[in-house]
Design a protein around this motif. Structure first.
Motif, short mmCIF file in Angstrom:
data_model
loop_
_atom_site.label_atom_id
_atom_site.label_comp_id
_atom_site.label_asym_id
_atom_site.label_seq_id
_atom_site.Cartn_x
_atom_site.Cartn_y
_atom_site.Cartn_z
N ASN A 7 1.11 -1.21 -0.21
CA ASN A 7 0.32 -0.12 0.62
C ASN A 7 1.19 1.54 -0.21
OD1 ASN A 7 -1.17 -2.15 1.31
ND2 ASN A 7 -2.85 -1.27 1.95
N LYS A 8 0.71 1.67 -0.34
CA LYS A 8 1.67 2.82 -1.10
C LYS A 8 1.23 4.07 0.14
CE LYS A 8 2.66 2.95 -5.62
NZ LYS A 8 2.26 3.40 -7.20
N ASN A 9 0.67 4.23 0.48
CA ASN A 9 -0.01 5.20 1.54
C ASN A 9 0.61 4.66 3.51
OD1 ASN A 9 -1.42 7.55 3.31
ND2 ASN A 9 -1.64 5.79 4.75
N TYR A 10 1.05 3.10 3.32
CA TYR A 10 1.85 2.67 4.38
C TYR A 10 3.38 2.25 4.47
CZ TYR A 10 -3.28 3.23 6.42
OH TYR A 10 -3.97 3.30 7.21
N SER A 11 3.79 2.19 3.17
CA SER A 11 4.72 1.16 3.30
C SER A 11 6.09 1.81 2.16
CB SER A 11 4.67 -0.35 2.20
OG SER A 11 5.90 -1.17 1.93
N GLY A 37 -4.19 -7.08 4.37
CA GLY A 37 -5.99 -7.30 4.16
C GLY A 37 -6.19 -8.56 5.03
N GLU A 38 -7.31 -8.95 4.90
CA GLU A 38 -7.55 -10.16 5.30
C GLU A 38 -6.75 -11.59 4.61
OE1 GLU A 38 -12.11 -10.42 5.34
OE2 GLU A 38 -12.43 -9.30 5.90
N ASP A 39 -6.84 -11.37 3.74
CA ASP A 39 -5.34 -12.16 2.60
C ASP A 39 -4.59 -12.38 2.45
OD1 ASP A 39 -8.81 -13.41 1.98
OD2 ASP A 39 -8.56 -11.33 -0.12
N TRP A 40 -3.65 -11.68 3.42
CA TRP A 40 -2.68 -10.96 3.52
C TRP A 40 -1.48 -11.91 3.72
CZ3 TRP A 40 0.81 -8.57 0.00
CH2 TRP A 40 1.57 -8.73 1.48
N ASP A 41 -2.27 -13.28 4.99
CA ASP A 41 -0.97 -14.28 5.26
C ASP A 41 -1.78 -15.31 3.82
OD1 ASP A 41 -0.33 -13.08 7.24
OD2 ASP A 41 -1.47 -13.81 8.78
N ALA A 42 -2.90 -15.49 3.24
CA ALA A 42 -3.14 -16.15 2.75
C ALA A 42 -2.02 -16.07 0.81
CB ALA A 42 -4.46 -16.30 2.46
N MET A 43 -2.55 -14.43 1.15
CA MET A 43 -2.04 -14.09 -0.66
C MET A 43 -0.14 -14.37 -0.34
SD MET A 43 -1.94 -10.51 -1.93
CE MET A 43 -2.97 -10.19 -2.58
N LYS A 44 0.20 -14.20 0.58
CA LYS A 44 1.68 -14.72 0.79
C LYS A 44 2.26 -16.01 0.64
CE LYS A 44 2.89 -13.28 4.89
NZ LYS A 44 3.87 -12.30 5.64
N ALA A 45 1.24 -17.11 1.02
CA ALA A 45 1.56 -18.39 1.23
C ALA A 45 1.38 -19.22 -0.68
CB ALA A 45 0.27 -19.38 2.27
N GLU A 46 0.24 -18.57 -1.08
CA GLU A 46 -0.56 -18.56 -2.51
C GLU A 46 0.62 -18.01 -3.45
OE1 GLU A 46 -4.56 -18.00 -2.71
OE2 GLU A 46 -4.10 -18.92 -0.94
N GLN A 47 1.22 -17.41 -3.58
CA GLN A 47 2.10 -16.24 -4.38
C GLN A 47 3.45 -16.68 -4.62
OE1 GLN A 47 0.73 -13.47 -6.29
NE2 GLN A 47 -1.60 -13.44 -6.19
N GLY A 48 3.37 -17.16 -5.79
CA GLY A 48 5.03 -18.08 -6.17
C GLY A 48 5.91 -16.41 -5.90
N ILE A 212 -4.96 0.09 7.56
CA ILE A 212 -4.56 -0.58 8.15
C ILE A 212 -4.45 0.04 9.49
CG2 ILE A 212 -2.09 -1.85 8.56
CD1 ILE A 212 -1.72 -1.61 5.49
N SER A 213 -4.73 -0.33 10.59
CA SER A 213 -5.64 0.23 11.60
C SER A 213 -4.49 0.58 12.70
CB SER A 213 -6.43 -0.54 12.67
OG SER A 213 -5.95 -1.88 13.18
#
Ligand SMILES: N[C@@H](CCC(=O)N[C@@H](CS)C(=O)NCC(=O)O)C(=O)O
Length: 225
Positions: A7-11, A37-48, A212-213
């Motif tokens: 995210n450009k606002n935070y990263s 986000g909600e799917d962040w862990d899944a996205m990290k795990a799944e995306q090569g 991102i709270s």
């Protein structure tokens, strides 16, 4: 080339990788992914594409070559286009610029924790003593770089360099958290903030609607996030 950023606002590390890409002058595509986000862990795990970096951004793909970590990305690009595009030519200036970039990459934990980058924020936070010490250290380095090596332009070493790329997220923090700084630093921060690439990044951050709270800290000052 493809650069994956958060995210450009935070990263803040993504901003450094992205500015390094811009400074290289090489053509690249970018992909922004919503961190935490909600799917962040899944996205990290799944995306090569994230496997080499263990799920951290920025990640640069250059064909089959993958480079992660903002500083490694900047060095990789420097190897491609020539060191002088990123680093001052003079040995004394380059030695200091390299040391400042390394220090940014490894230090200022208190400032990073206390004042997370949040471009949309207009917030005031209570600064811990360690954070104040980080700020004093950074301002001291900026003052020395500007005084000794800044004659060729408004940036730390005159022209825009790796040092400005690495301290750009600090400029953002000092501005959005209203950290009081001396005049020379205000002028430097204005030059960074008004830089075209910084303005492009800021505009994109303003457009994002992810929040991102954990990075929304301090008392809000009326406008912004
Ligand atoms: N040392 C790394 C730090 C990278 C980093 O921590 N990035 C954060 C975003 S600014 C991240 O990817 N966080 C996601 C996570 O840890 O799941 C660099 O310089 O690139």
């Amino acid at each position: 080339m493809k650069l994956i950023v958060g995210n450009k606002n935070y990263s803040s590390w993504s901003l450094r990788g992205w500015l390094a890409m811009k400074q290289s002058g090489l053509h690249f595509e970018e992909l922004t992914v919503p961190l935490y986000g909600e799917d962040w862990d899944a996205m990290k795990a799944e995306q090569g594409e994230f496997q080499p970096s263990a799920g951290k951004v920025p990640v640069l793909w250059d064909g089959d070559v993958v480079v992660w970590d903002s500083l490694a990305i900047l060095d990789y690009l420097g190897d491609k286009v020539g060191r002088d595009r990123f680093w001052p030519k003079d040995d004394g200036a380059r030695g200091m610029a390299r040391a400042m970039v390394a220090e940014m990459h490894s230090s200022y934990m208190s400032l990073r924790r206390n004042c997370p980058m949040n471009i949309r924020a207009q917030a005031r936070v209570e600064l811990a003593e360690e954070t104040k010490a980080d700020i004093v250290r950074i301002l001291g380095l900026w003052a020395e770089a500007r005084a000794r090596f800044g004659q060729g332009g408004p940036f730390l070493f005159g022209t825009f360099s790796a040092a400005d790329i690495f301290y750009a997220p600090i400029v953002s923090r000092f501005l959005t958290y209203g950290i009081g700084v001396p005049g020379f630093a205000q002028a430097y921060m204005q030059a960074v903030w008004e830089h075209d690439w910084m303005q492009q990044w800021v505009a994109a951050a303003q457009e994002e609607d992810w929040t991102i709270s954990q990075f929304e800290v301090g008392d809000k000052q009326g406008k912004g996030a």
